[in-house]
Scaffold this active site. Structure first.
Site, PDB file in Angstrom:
ATOM      1  N   CYS A   4       0.819  -1.228   0.000  1.00 29.07           N
ATOM      2  CA  CYS A   4       0.000   0.000   0.000  1.00 29.07           C
ATOM      3  C   CYS A   4       0.848   1.271   0.000  1.00 29.07           C
ATOM      4  CB  CYS A   4      -0.938   0.017   1.200  1.00 29.07           C
ATOM      5  SG  CYS A   4      -2.139  -1.308   1.158  1.00 29.07           S
ATOM      6  N   HIS A  21      -3.315   7.443   2.245  1.00 26.57           N
ATOM      7  CA  HIS A  21      -3.718   6.131   1.735  1.00 26.57           C
ATOM      8  C   HIS A  21      -5.092   5.816   2.312  1.00 26.57           C
ATOM      9  CE1 HIS A  21      -3.984   1.993   0.799  1.00 26.57           C
ATOM     10  NE2 HIS A  21      -3.691   1.564   2.012  1.00 26.57           N
ATOM     11  N   ASN A  26     -10.008   0.183  -0.058  1.00 28.99           N
ATOM     12  CA  ASN A  26      -8.542   0.204  -0.064  1.00 28.99           C
ATOM     13  C   ASN A  26      -8.040  -0.370  -1.391  1.00 28.99           C
ATOM     14  OD1 ASN A  26      -5.814  -0.223   0.299  1.00 28.99           O
ATOM     15  ND2 ASN A  26      -6.015  -1.080   2.360  1.00 28.99           N
TER      16      ASN A  26
HETATM   17  N1  ACO Z   1     -18.273  -8.109   9.405  1.00 28.64           N
HETATM   18  C1  ACO Z   1     -18.708  -8.352  10.642  1.00 28.64           C
HETATM   19  N2  ACO Z   1     -17.881  -8.647  11.657  1.00 28.64           N
HETATM   20  C2  ACO Z   1     -16.564  -8.675  11.411  1.00 28.64           C
HETATM   21  C3  ACO Z   1     -16.046  -8.416  10.140  1.00 28.64           C
HETATM   22  C4  ACO Z   1     -16.965  -8.121   9.113  1.00 28.64           C
HETATM   23  N3  ACO Z   1     -16.559  -7.846   7.859  1.00 28.64           N
HETATM   24  N4  ACO Z   1     -14.704  -8.497  10.187  1.00 28.64           N
HETATM   25  C5  ACO Z   1     -14.386  -8.814  11.458  1.00 28.64           C
HETATM   26  N5  ACO Z   1     -15.502  -8.924  12.198  1.00 28.64           N
HETATM   27  C6  ACO Z   1     -15.619  -9.235  13.606  1.00 28.64           C
HETATM   28  C7  ACO Z   1     -14.444 -10.030  14.142  1.00 28.64           C
HETATM   29  O1  ACO Z   1     -14.602 -11.402  13.852  1.00 28.64           O
HETATM   30  C8  ACO Z   1     -14.495  -9.728  15.598  1.00 28.64           C
HETATM   31  O2  ACO Z   1     -15.496 -10.529  16.182  1.00 28.64           O
HETATM   32  P1  ACO Z   1     -15.314 -11.188  17.636  1.00 28.64           P
HETATM   33  O3  ACO Z   1     -15.187 -10.023  18.567  1.00 28.64           O
HETATM   34  O4  ACO Z   1     -16.569 -11.992  17.817  1.00 28.64           O
HETATM   35  O5  ACO Z   1     -14.065 -11.996  17.557  1.00 28.64           O
HETATM   36  C9  ACO Z   1     -14.973  -8.281  15.665  1.00 28.64           C
HETATM   37  O6  ACO Z   1     -15.578  -8.027  14.378  1.00 28.64           O
HETATM   38  C10 ACO Z   1     -13.872  -7.284  15.926  1.00 28.64           C
HETATM   39  O7  ACO Z   1     -12.752  -7.565  15.057  1.00 28.64           O
HETATM   40  P2  ACO Z   1     -11.504  -6.620  14.990  1.00 28.64           P
HETATM   41  O8  ACO Z   1     -10.564  -7.154  13.949  1.00 28.64           O
HETATM   42  O9  ACO Z   1     -10.943  -6.381  16.358  1.00 28.64           O
HETATM   43  O10 ACO Z   1     -12.200  -5.257  14.464  1.00 28.64           O
HETATM   44  P3  ACO Z   1     -11.578  -3.847  14.230  1.00 28.64           P
HETATM   45  O11 ACO Z   1     -12.392  -2.815  14.903  1.00 28.64           O
HETATM   46  O12 ACO Z   1     -10.101  -3.819  14.466  1.00 28.64           O
HETATM   47  O13 ACO Z   1     -11.829  -3.621  12.662  1.00 28.64           O
HETATM   48  C11 ACO Z   1     -10.563  -3.723  10.610  1.00 28.64           C
HETATM   49  C12 ACO Z   1     -11.249  -4.523  11.736  1.00 28.64           C
HETATM   50  C13 ACO Z   1     -11.628  -2.938   9.885  1.00 28.64           C
HETATM   51  C14 ACO Z   1      -9.882  -4.697   9.684  1.00 28.64           C
HETATM   52  C15 ACO Z   1      -9.529  -2.744  11.202  1.00 28.64           C
HETATM   53  O14 ACO Z   1      -8.739  -3.400  12.150  1.00 28.64           O
HETATM   54  C16 ACO Z   1      -8.636  -2.148  10.165  1.00 28.64           C
HETATM   55  O15 ACO Z   1      -9.054  -1.390   9.303  1.00 28.64           O
HETATM   56  N6  ACO Z   1      -7.322  -2.420  10.256  1.00 28.64           N
HETATM   57  C17 ACO Z   1      -6.311  -1.825   9.397  1.00 28.64           C
HETATM   58  C18 ACO Z   1      -6.357  -2.354   8.022  1.00 28.64           C
HETATM   59  C19 ACO Z   1      -5.293  -1.636   7.234  1.00 28.64           C
HETATM   60  O16 ACO Z   1      -5.173  -0.438   7.303  1.00 28.64           O
HETATM   61  N7  ACO Z   1      -4.436  -2.358   6.565  1.00 28.64           N
HETATM   62  C20 ACO Z   1      -3.261  -1.710   6.031  1.00 28.64           C
HETATM   63  C21 ACO Z   1      -3.293  -1.462   4.655  1.00 28.64           C
HETATM   64  S1  ACO Z   1      -3.608  -2.909   3.733  1.00 28.64           S
HETATM   65  C22 ACO Z   1      -2.210  -3.284   2.793  1.00 28.64           C
HETATM   66  O17 ACO Z   1      -1.134  -2.810   3.023  1.00 28.64           O
HETATM   67  C23 ACO Z   1      -2.356  -4.315   1.731  1.00 28.64           C
END
Ligand code: ACO
Length: 326
Positions: free
Chosen positions: A116, A253, A283
């Site tokens: 990214c 980004h 993204n």
């Molecule tokens: N729909 C519903 N529930 C979901 C989903 C979904 N799509 N995805 C995860 N959950 C659930 C999980 O299973 C978890 O459930 P549990 O509590 O029963 O175990 C709960 O939601 C919380 O999960 P978290 O992963 O802790 O949620 P978070 O608030 O952190 O959000 C997210 C997840 C959106 C992925 C966030 O962490 C994020 O955006 N992270 C950064 C991603 C990013 O920036 N990546 C870098 C760039 S990518 C690259 O370089 C290729």
């Protein structure tokens, strides 16, 4: 070349494939829902390339628009960098394929792989060629078909990504050596390979012999993002000799609306100066910054002469920032 030559962005173009995928479309086959995705990410929809559309096809369309805006043709192009993590083929570089499809003459063409952060890395690489007089018309492209790397049973990742491309033309222009110059004024690049396990693709030619699928510990990546990005931004600004108060547009980004707002808040940049396209683009990895830039220029918000701050973080982990005056 004089000591004050700058790499100036003379044209910008974006390309989004026509296929729109909404959150409800995803909820039809994976256990998720529109409310969760919007609340946690700010994403409402994303684009998905057609089966016969390759990364290079998106890159070529964005490049043509950028060249047209710059008043240049493919004949003028002497360097092509494609930042991508979803190349058409393992080799040749997607940049060489783009060169062929554009009909550009023999020159420099290679890909930059920093996931990214790829566009930020590629801009910095191209800047060094342009200011040293090694390229006079460089195409720097971020292009991705990230949907090809999705595990469509993993709701934690498949809802986050989309396809697209963005391109800029970089050309040398004499400056005064001050922050009023147009062009790239400073950048900072970072990588920490020790954090590979937080975000990676579980395949490759020399290990599995497969393309693999994207794997991510999203909450861990999130934790690192805001702090690390802010440090790189301030380092780039210091090199450029500018302050956050002088920045006209913050073009991050587009990974997640919450990360984007967290970084802006930490840097003291209010929301009215932030370009956000994550709601409709999701993204698009290395394509997200040039696509957001193209969007802001097309809708008239971003204008020539304004000071822009670009930043990204991605797999590697890699991250970085670029300060430029349009
Ligand atoms: N729909 C519903 N529930 C979901 C989903 C979904 N799509 N995805 C995860 N959950 C659930 C999980 O299973 C978890 O459930 P549990 O509590 O029963 O175990 C709960 O939601 C919380 O999960 P978290 O992963 O802790 O949620 P978070 O608030 O952190 O959000 C997210 C997840 C959106 C992925 C966030 O962490 C994020 O955006 N992270 C950064 C991603 C990013 O920036 N990546 C870098 C760039 S990518 C690259 O370089 C290729």
């Amino acid at each position: 070349m004089t000591a004050n030559v700058r790499s100036v962005v003379t044209g910008v173009g974006g390309c989004l494939p026509p296929g729109v995928v909404t959150n409800d479309d995803l909820a039809a086959f994976v256990d998720t829902n529109d409310a969760w995705i919007v609340e946690r990410t700010g994403i409402h929809s994303r684009r998905r390339a057609a089966e016969d559309q390759a990364t290079s096809d998106l890159a070529v369309e964005a490049a043509r628009k950028a060249l047209a805006q710059a008043g240049r043709s493919a004949d003028d192009v002497d360097m092509i960098l494609v930042a991508t993590t979803t190349p058409d083929l393992t080799f040749p570089a997607t940049a060489a394929i783009v060169q062929r499809k554009l009909g550009a003459p023999v020159g420099i063409a290679f890909d930059v792989q920093a996931v990214c952060s790829g566009f930020v890395y590629a801009l910095a690489v191209a800047d060094n060629f342009v200011v040293r007089g090694l390229a006079r018309c460089a195409l720097v492209i971020g292009a991705e078909t990230m949907t090809r790397l999705m595990d469509w049973t993993d709701r934690g990742t498949c809802v986050l990504f989309g396809d697209g491309a963005g391109a800029v033309v970089l050309e040398p222009r004499a400056g005064e050596g001050t922050t009023a110059d147009r062009g790239i004024l400073g950048f900072a690049l970072r990588a920490d390979g020790a954090k590979q396990d937080l975000l990676y693709v579980d395949g490759g030619p020399s290990t599995t012999g497969t393309v693999g699928k994207l794997r991510m510990q999203g909450n861990q990546v999130f934790r690192h993002a805001v702090v690390n990005i802010s440090e790189a931004v301030l380092a780039a600004a210091e090199t450029a000799g500018v302050t956050m108060a002088q920045v006209d547009w913050f073009i991050p980004h587009q990974a997640n609306q919450r990360i984007l707002e967290g970084v802006a808040k930490r840097l003291g940049i209010d929301g009215t100066r932030v370009i956000s396209t994550v709601a409709e683009h999701a993204n698009t990895s290395a394509a997200s910054i040039p696509l957001a830039l193209a969007t802001g220029i097309e809708d008239g918000r971003i204008r020539p002469g304004q000071l822009l701050l670009l930043e990204a973080m991605g797999g590697g982990l890699t991250w970085g920032a670029v300060v430029l005056r349009l």
